[in-house]
Structures are given as C-alpha cells and as structure tokens.
Scaffold this motif. Structure first.
Motif, PDB file in Angstrom:
ATOM      1  N   ALA A   1       0.819  -1.213   0.000  1.00  0.00           N
ATOM      2  CA  ALA A   1       0.000   0.000   0.000  1.00  0.00           C
ATOM      3  C   ALA A   1       0.855   1.266   0.000  1.00  0.00           C
ATOM      4  CB  ALA A   1      -0.928  -0.002   1.213  1.00  0.00           C
ATOM      5  N   SER A   2       2.148   1.122  -0.255  1.00  0.00           N
ATOM      6  CA  SER A   2       3.059   2.268  -0.320  1.00  0.00           C
ATOM      7  C   SER A   2       3.546   2.422  -1.757  1.00  0.00           C
ATOM      8  CB  SER A   2       4.255   2.055   0.616  1.00  0.00           C
ATOM      9  OG  SER A   2       3.833   1.880   1.953  1.00  0.00           O
ATOM     10  N   GLY A   3       3.855   3.657  -2.132  1.00  0.00           N
ATOM     11  CA  GLY A   3       4.297   3.856  -3.507  1.00  0.00           C
ATOM     12  C   GLY A   3       4.619   5.300  -3.793  1.00  0.00           C
ATOM     13  N   ALA A   4       4.681   5.624  -5.068  1.00  0.00           N
ATOM     14  CA  ALA A   4       5.003   6.979  -5.508  1.00  0.00           C
ATOM     15  C   ALA A   4       4.385   7.216  -6.869  1.00  0.00           C
ATOM     16  CB  ALA A   4       6.520   7.184  -5.564  1.00  0.00           C
ATOM     17  N   ALA A   5       4.020   8.462  -7.118  1.00  0.00           N
ATOM     18  CA  ALA A   5       3.535   8.877  -8.429  1.00  0.00           C
ATOM     19  C   ALA A   5       4.500   9.911  -8.976  1.00  0.00           C
ATOM     20  CB  ALA A   5       2.124   9.457  -8.319  1.00  0.00           C
ATOM     21  N   SER A   6       5.103   9.619 -10.124  1.00  0.00           N
ATOM     22  CA  SER A   6       6.021  10.596 -10.707  1.00  0.00           C
ATOM     23  C   SER A   6       5.229  11.670 -11.448  1.00  0.00           C
ATOM     24  CB  SER A   6       7.018   9.908 -11.645  1.00  0.00           C
ATOM     25  OG  SER A   6       6.367   9.088 -12.559  1.00  0.00           O
ATOM     26  N   ASP A   7       5.876  12.824 -11.617  1.00  0.00           N
ATOM     27  CA  ASP A   7       5.240  14.014 -12.194  1.00  0.00           C
ATOM     28  C   ASP A   7       3.938  14.328 -11.468  1.00  0.00           C
ATOM     29  OD1 ASP A   7       5.166  16.230 -13.835  1.00  0.00           O
ATOM     30  OD2 ASP A   7       4.074  15.202 -15.443  1.00  0.00           O
ATOM     31  N   ALA A   8       3.994  14.289 -10.132  1.00  0.00           N
ATOM     32  CA  ALA A   8       2.812  14.569  -9.315  1.00  0.00           C
ATOM     33  C   ALA A   8       3.143  15.540  -8.193  1.00  0.00           C
ATOM     34  CB  ALA A   8       2.253  13.272  -8.735  1.00  0.00           C
ATOM     35  N   GLY A   9       4.232  16.299  -8.349  1.00  0.00           N
ATOM     36  CA  GLY A   9       4.658  17.219  -7.304  1.00  0.00           C
ATOM     37  C   GLY A   9       4.633  18.665  -7.755  1.00  0.00           C
ATOM     38  N   ARG A  10       5.501  19.450  -7.136  1.00  0.00           N
ATOM     39  CA  ARG A  10       5.523  20.887  -7.360  1.00  0.00           C
ATOM     40  C   ARG A  10       5.827  21.248  -8.815  1.00  0.00           C
ATOM     41  NH1 ARG A  10       3.690  25.342  -4.537  1.00  0.00           N
ATOM     42  NH2 ARG A  10       4.914  27.191  -5.021  1.00  0.00           N
ATOM     43  N   HIS A  11       6.698  20.481  -9.452  1.00  0.00           N
ATOM     44  CA  HIS A  11       7.089  20.780 -10.829  1.00  0.00           C
ATOM     45  C   HIS A  11       5.873  20.770 -11.748  1.00  0.00           C
ATOM     46  CE1 HIS A  11      10.063  21.085 -14.051  1.00  0.00           C
ATOM     47  NE2 HIS A  11       9.367  20.190 -14.712  1.00  0.00           N
ATOM     48  N   ARG A  12       4.974  19.810 -11.542  1.00  0.00           N
ATOM     49  CA  ARG A  12       3.782  19.733 -12.381  1.00  0.00           C
ATOM     50  C   ARG A  12       2.851  20.915 -12.111  1.00  0.00           C
ATOM     51  NH1 ARG A  12      -0.820  14.996 -12.223  1.00  0.00           N
ATOM     52  NH2 ARG A  12      -2.191  15.915 -13.794  1.00  0.00           N
ATOM     53  N   VAL A  13       2.728  21.334 -10.856  1.00  0.00           N
ATOM     54  CA  VAL A  13       1.905  22.497 -10.520  1.00  0.00           C
ATOM     55  C   VAL A  13       2.426  23.741 -11.231  1.00  0.00           C
ATOM     56  CG1 VAL A  13       1.261  24.076  -8.660  1.00  0.00           C
ATOM     57  CG2 VAL A  13       1.107  21.601  -8.299  1.00  0.00           C
ATOM     58  N   VAL A  14       3.732  23.974 -11.109  1.00  0.00           N
ATOM     59  CA  VAL A  14       4.327  25.163 -11.718  1.00  0.00           C
ATOM     60  C   VAL A  14       4.193  25.118 -13.236  1.00  0.00           C
ATOM     61  CG1 VAL A  14       6.464  26.482 -12.001  1.00  0.00           C
ATOM     62  CG2 VAL A  14       5.904  25.492  -9.775  1.00  0.00           C
ATOM     63  N   ARG A  15       4.397  23.938 -13.805  1.00  0.00           N
ATOM     64  CA  ARG A  15       4.283  23.805 -15.263  1.00  0.00           C
ATOM     65  C   ARG A  15       2.855  24.100 -15.733  1.00  0.00           C
ATOM     66  NH1 ARG A  15       5.791  18.762 -15.743  1.00  0.00           N
ATOM     67  NH2 ARG A  15       3.778  17.865 -16.303  1.00  0.00           N
ATOM     68  N   ALA A  16       1.857  23.649 -14.982  1.00  0.00           N
ATOM     69  CA  ALA A  16       0.467  23.903 -15.362  1.00  0.00           C
ATOM     70  C   ALA A  16       0.148  25.396 -15.303  1.00  0.00           C
ATOM     71  CB  ALA A  16      -0.475  23.116 -14.449  1.00  0.00           C
ATOM     72  N   VAL A  17       0.658  26.082 -14.265  1.00  0.00           N
ATOM     73  CA  VAL A  17       0.438  27.527 -14.167  1.00  0.00           C
ATOM     74  C   VAL A  17       1.161  28.246 -15.304  1.00  0.00           C
ATOM     75  CG1 VAL A  17       0.867  29.582 -12.764  1.00  0.00           C
ATOM     76  CG2 VAL A  17       0.028  27.483 -11.687  1.00  0.00           C
ATOM     77  N   GLN A  18       2.370  27.820 -15.626  1.00  0.00           N
ATOM     78  CA  GLN A  18       3.118  28.442 -16.713  1.00  0.00           C
ATOM     79  C   GLN A  18       2.368  28.307 -18.042  1.00  0.00           C
ATOM     80  OE1 GLN A  18       6.949  26.730 -17.396  1.00  0.00           O
ATOM     81  NE2 GLN A  18       7.493  28.141 -19.023  1.00  0.00           N
ATOM     82  N   GLU A  19       1.821  27.130 -18.305  1.00  0.00           N
ATOM     83  CA  GLU A  19       1.082  26.925 -19.547  1.00  0.00           C
ATOM     84  C   GLU A  19      -0.166  27.811 -19.600  1.00  0.00           C
ATOM     85  OE1 GLU A  19       0.407  22.766 -19.391  1.00  0.00           O
ATOM     86  OE2 GLU A  19       2.445  22.223 -20.017  1.00  0.00           O
ATOM     87  N   SER A  20      -0.866  27.952 -18.476  1.00  0.00           N
ATOM     88  CA  SER A  20      -2.057  28.808 -18.435  1.00  0.00           C
ATOM     89  C   SER A  20      -1.685  30.273 -18.601  1.00  0.00           C
ATOM     90  CB  SER A  20      -2.801  28.596 -17.118  1.00  0.00           C
ATOM     91  OG  SER A  20      -3.248  27.263 -16.989  1.00  0.00           O
ATOM     92  N   LEU A  21      -0.580  30.672 -17.962  1.00  0.00           N
ATOM     93  CA  LEU A  21      -0.128  32.058 -18.080  1.00  0.00           C
ATOM     94  C   LEU A  21       0.315  32.368 -19.507  1.00  0.00           C
ATOM     95  CD1 LEU A  21       0.507  34.757 -16.724  1.00  0.00           C
ATOM     96  CD2 LEU A  21       2.730  33.814 -16.039  1.00  0.00           C
ATOM     97  N   ALA A  22       0.997  31.429 -20.151  1.00  0.00           N
ATOM     98  CA  ALA A  22       1.422  31.636 -21.534  1.00  0.00           C
ATOM     99  C   ALA A  22       0.216  31.825 -22.452  1.00  0.00           C
ATOM    100  CB  ALA A  22       2.265  30.448 -22.001  1.00  0.00           C
ATOM    101  N   ALA A  23      -0.853  31.054 -22.203  1.00  0.00           N
ATOM    102  CA  ALA A  23      -2.066  31.222 -23.003  1.00  0.00           C
ATOM    103  C   ALA A  23      -2.679  32.596 -22.782  1.00  0.00           C
ATOM    104  CB  ALA A  23      -3.068  30.125 -22.650  1.00  0.00           C
ATOM    105  N   ASP A  24      -2.585  33.102 -21.549  1.00  0.00           N
ATOM    106  CA  ASP A  24      -3.131  34.430 -21.226  1.00  0.00           C
ATOM    107  C   ASP A  24      -2.352  35.553 -21.894  1.00  0.00           C
ATOM    108  OD1 ASP A  24      -5.284  33.666 -19.750  1.00  0.00           O
ATOM    109  OD2 ASP A  24      -4.703  34.774 -17.939  1.00  0.00           O
ATOM    110  N   VAL A  25      -1.024  35.476 -21.842  1.00  0.00           N
ATOM    111  CA  VAL A  25      -0.209  36.568 -22.378  1.00  0.00           C
ATOM    112  C   VAL A  25      -0.002  36.439 -23.878  1.00  0.00           C
ATOM    113  CG1 VAL A  25       0.962  36.889 -20.175  1.00  0.00           C
ATOM    114  CG2 VAL A  25       2.005  35.408 -21.903  1.00  0.00           C
ATOM    115  N   GLY A  26      -0.312  35.257 -24.430  1.00  0.00           N
ATOM    116  CA  GLY A  26      -0.267  35.109 -25.869  1.00  0.00           C
ATOM    117  C   GLY A  26       1.106  34.887 -26.454  1.00  0.00           C
ATOM    118  N   ARG A  27       2.025  34.358 -25.659  1.00  0.00           N
ATOM    119  CA  ARG A  27       3.357  34.042 -26.174  1.00  0.00           C
ATOM    120  C   ARG A  27       3.956  32.899 -25.361  1.00  0.00           C
ATOM    121  NH1 ARG A  27       4.210  38.682 -23.037  1.00  0.00           N
ATOM    122  NH2 ARG A  27       5.808  38.470 -21.408  1.00  0.00           N
TER     123      ARG A  27
END
Length: 374
Positions: free
Chosen positions: A240-266
């Motif tokens: 019942a123990s394990g890990a999920a990769s790409d499930a931490g802070r890096h993914r959060v920041v990347r998702a915000v960056q992608e949304s912000l890039a769509a907002d600013v248009g570049r």
C-alpha cells in the motif's frame, strides 16, 4: 527496515553527541532542495541548498562582486560542478543544472549535490563520518540495486573539492517519508490538537509509543514525485506504499506556466518557471517583461493538479485508506495536499509536520543516531 520495537526509539529526541560518540549525519537529496545535517555549537543543525549543479566557471568574472557566493566546486567524473546555497547566481536558464528524471539518483547531478552536502559537513569540522543516512523516494527505495549503488558509491574516501576529502565508514538508505515518521513523536502536542479538532474516532495520544498501535499514512509531495508510505505498527506495508512521478511541485508550476502563456499570448521558456514557483510560494504576482501578472486566478488549475495527484495516491493505496488512523504530511509545500485530503477523509486527522521541508532529514538523523547507539 527498523523493527517495530526499534521504531519507538527512533522517535525519541536524542541528546547532543559526547566527544566520543559516533559521528552521524544525514542527507536528503530532493528534486528541489538538498537538506542535510551539519555540526554546530549546539550539536546538529539542518541546512539546505537548491538541487542544482552548474558546470564550474573558471573565469575571473566569477570572482567579481562585493562578496564571495556561498558555493563549492566539487569534482564528478573529471569535471567540476558548482553547488551550494548561492548556486542560483550561476544559473543560466530555469531548468539548467537540474535533473528530474527517474535516473536522478544514479546521475552526475545527484553525485555533485551529495558531494556538495559532504563539503558543507567537512567545513563544519566533520572529515570523518561514521554513519551517513541517505534517502530515496519510495519507488526508488523499492529497487534493491539502487540502495546497493548508493551504499557502494558513498562509502569510503570521497573527494569533495579543493583538496578536501571526507571519509564515510557506513551508509544506510531510508525511504524518504520514513524520516518524517521517525520525527512525529517530537510534535505530540501539535498532533493532538489536530486530532481533537478533527473529531473522528482517533483519541489524542498519551505518548509517542502510541503511534506504534496506529496505521499512519505518510504523504510527501516533493518537487517531482508524490510519495506515500503506509506504516502499520511501526513497519512499512509495501503493498500500500508507492510513488507517483510528475505529481509534485514541478507539475503544478508547469500547469500555471502553460495557463499564463495562453493568457499573455506568447511562449514562456524554462527561465520563467523559478519565478512562477517563487511567486506562488509568496502569494505575489510574477513579473515578466516589466509587467506584473497575478497568479491567484490560476488557483483552480493548481487544485486540479493536486486533486489528480491525490487520486493517483488513493488508487495506489489499494483500498487501504479504509484502515488509516492518521495522515501525516511532510515536504516543502504540503498545504494544498492537506486541504484536499481533509475534504476527502473528513474523519481522519491530517497533520502537517512543523517545518515540513526538513522533517525527513531530521528523522534520518534520529534514525542514524539510534542505530549508532545500538
């Protein structure tokens, strides 16, 4: 793995070493920060530096400035890498000098970061370490070859740069959240306050020994992975123990960056990610090309990433969430994960360790001292 009877001892607060005691030190190399224990006047202190290793610049330009930056050049495979608290001053691009792959713990950057941690220890007076505790994410820890590699690679005499060497007599490897578990008993008053506020079936604990009667879920949202350990009667339940990769802070920041890039248009390159990360931590706008962009409007994006990560963890628990008595969070940014878990399991206390970023390495130090004493 420690036995249930030993795990109780691991949570005891240890006294500063007598001069004749074995020298025990701990290093927790994460994808975002390196945490380590060093000698100081009060016994043992915890410090940290970014998980970045930059090819060293030998030019005279580096020496210009009003002060020397707090970094070291350490040798790896015939090359020098700059590591340390001020390594960001050597950075060229947001992702340069980092490694967030599953092979991180075999790589050049991991070795440079570990040697940098040992160099801080050497400069604090420890050129011989009798017992060094290293940590691995849960999925990495489950690979016996990975544990054997770390033990073989970091035992013996190690060159940490500038002619300095550190001798490590013995290495033990722990799953990272196990360090946080070992340190829970130091925070009993704060834990009992959360237990009382939750109002579920769990009663406040009379002593740290009571933890050995519980099923405790340790959750560690890191920079790249989300780790979890289910610990029952002081022992890990591996199914019942394990890990999920790409499930931490890096993914959060990347998702915000992608949304912000769509907002600013570049497009926004990797150099923007550290700025977004710091802005999210501080709750402030991020400044790009002279314009301030508020990030609070992306909170639904952030929460959707966190909720998906928690869903992956619950799936990995294989229905063991039914027997959990207590959830304990460690790591550098656990608050949103706490909020999601409280909504998901309202009758189970969800406790964030004080100074959660340092909880694992603090527990590693306690584990090492207990093993050295025995």
């Amino acid at each position: 793995m420690p036995t249930p009877s030993a795990s109780s001892k691991l949570r005891q607060v240890t006294a500063p070493h007598a001069p004749s005691s074995p020298v025990v030190r701990a290093i927790d190399v994460g994808f975002g920060l390196v945490k380590l224990t060093v000698n100081d006047d009060d016994g043992v202190n915890i410090i940290h530096f970014p998980s970045m290793a930059i090819p060293a610049d030998a030019s005279a330009v580096r020496s210009l400035g009003t002060r020397r930056r707090d970094t070291y050049d350490v040798p790896v495979n015939g090359a020098l890498f700059e590591v340390g608290r001020d390594v960001g001053l050597a950075q060229a691009g947001g992702s340069f000098g980092r490694d967030v792959t599953d092979e991180f713990y075999r790589g050049t950057i991991y070795e440079a970061l570990t040697k940098g941690a040992l160099r801080y220890m050497a400069d604090a007076g420890d050129t011989r370490i009798d017992l060094l505790v290293l940590g691995l994410p849960v999925n990495q820890y489950n690979d016996a070859n990975r544990r054997d590699f770390l033990r073989a690679h970091y035992e013996g005499e190690l060159d940490v740069g500038d002619g300095k060497k550190v001798t490590v007599a013995k290495v033990i490897v722990q799953a990272q959240p196990m360090g946080g578990y070992a340190a829970i008993g130091e925070e009993l008053d704060e834990l009992n306050a959360v237990i009382t506020q939750t109002g579920g079936a769990l009663e406040p604990l009379e002593s740290a020994d009571d933890l050995d009667d519980l099923s405790v879920l340790m959750v560690d949202p890191g920079e790249h992975t989300l780790d979890w350990l289910l610990i029952q009667q002081g022992s890990i339940n591996p199914r019942a123990s394990g890990a999920a990769s790409d499930a931490g802070r890096h993914r959060v920041v990347r998702a915000v960056q992608e949304s912000l890039a769509a907002d600013v248009g570049r497009p926004l390159g990797p150099a923007v990610m550290p700025r977004i990360n710091e802005a999210l931590r501080a709750g402030k706008p991020v400044k790009l090309s002279g314009t301030a962009h508020a990030l609070d409007r992306f909170e639904p994006v952030v929460m959707s990433v966190v909720e998906d990560s928690i869903n992956r963890m619950v799936d990995g628990l294989r229905d063991a969430h039914e027997i959990i008595d207590l959830v304990v969070l460690v790591g550098g940014h656990p608050e949103r994960y706490r909020d999601v878990l409280q909504k998901r399991f309202p009758a189970i206390p969800v406790f964030v360790m004080p100074e959660p970023m340092a909880a694992n390495v603090r527990g590693f130090q306690m584990i090492g001292e207990a093993l050295a004493e025995s």
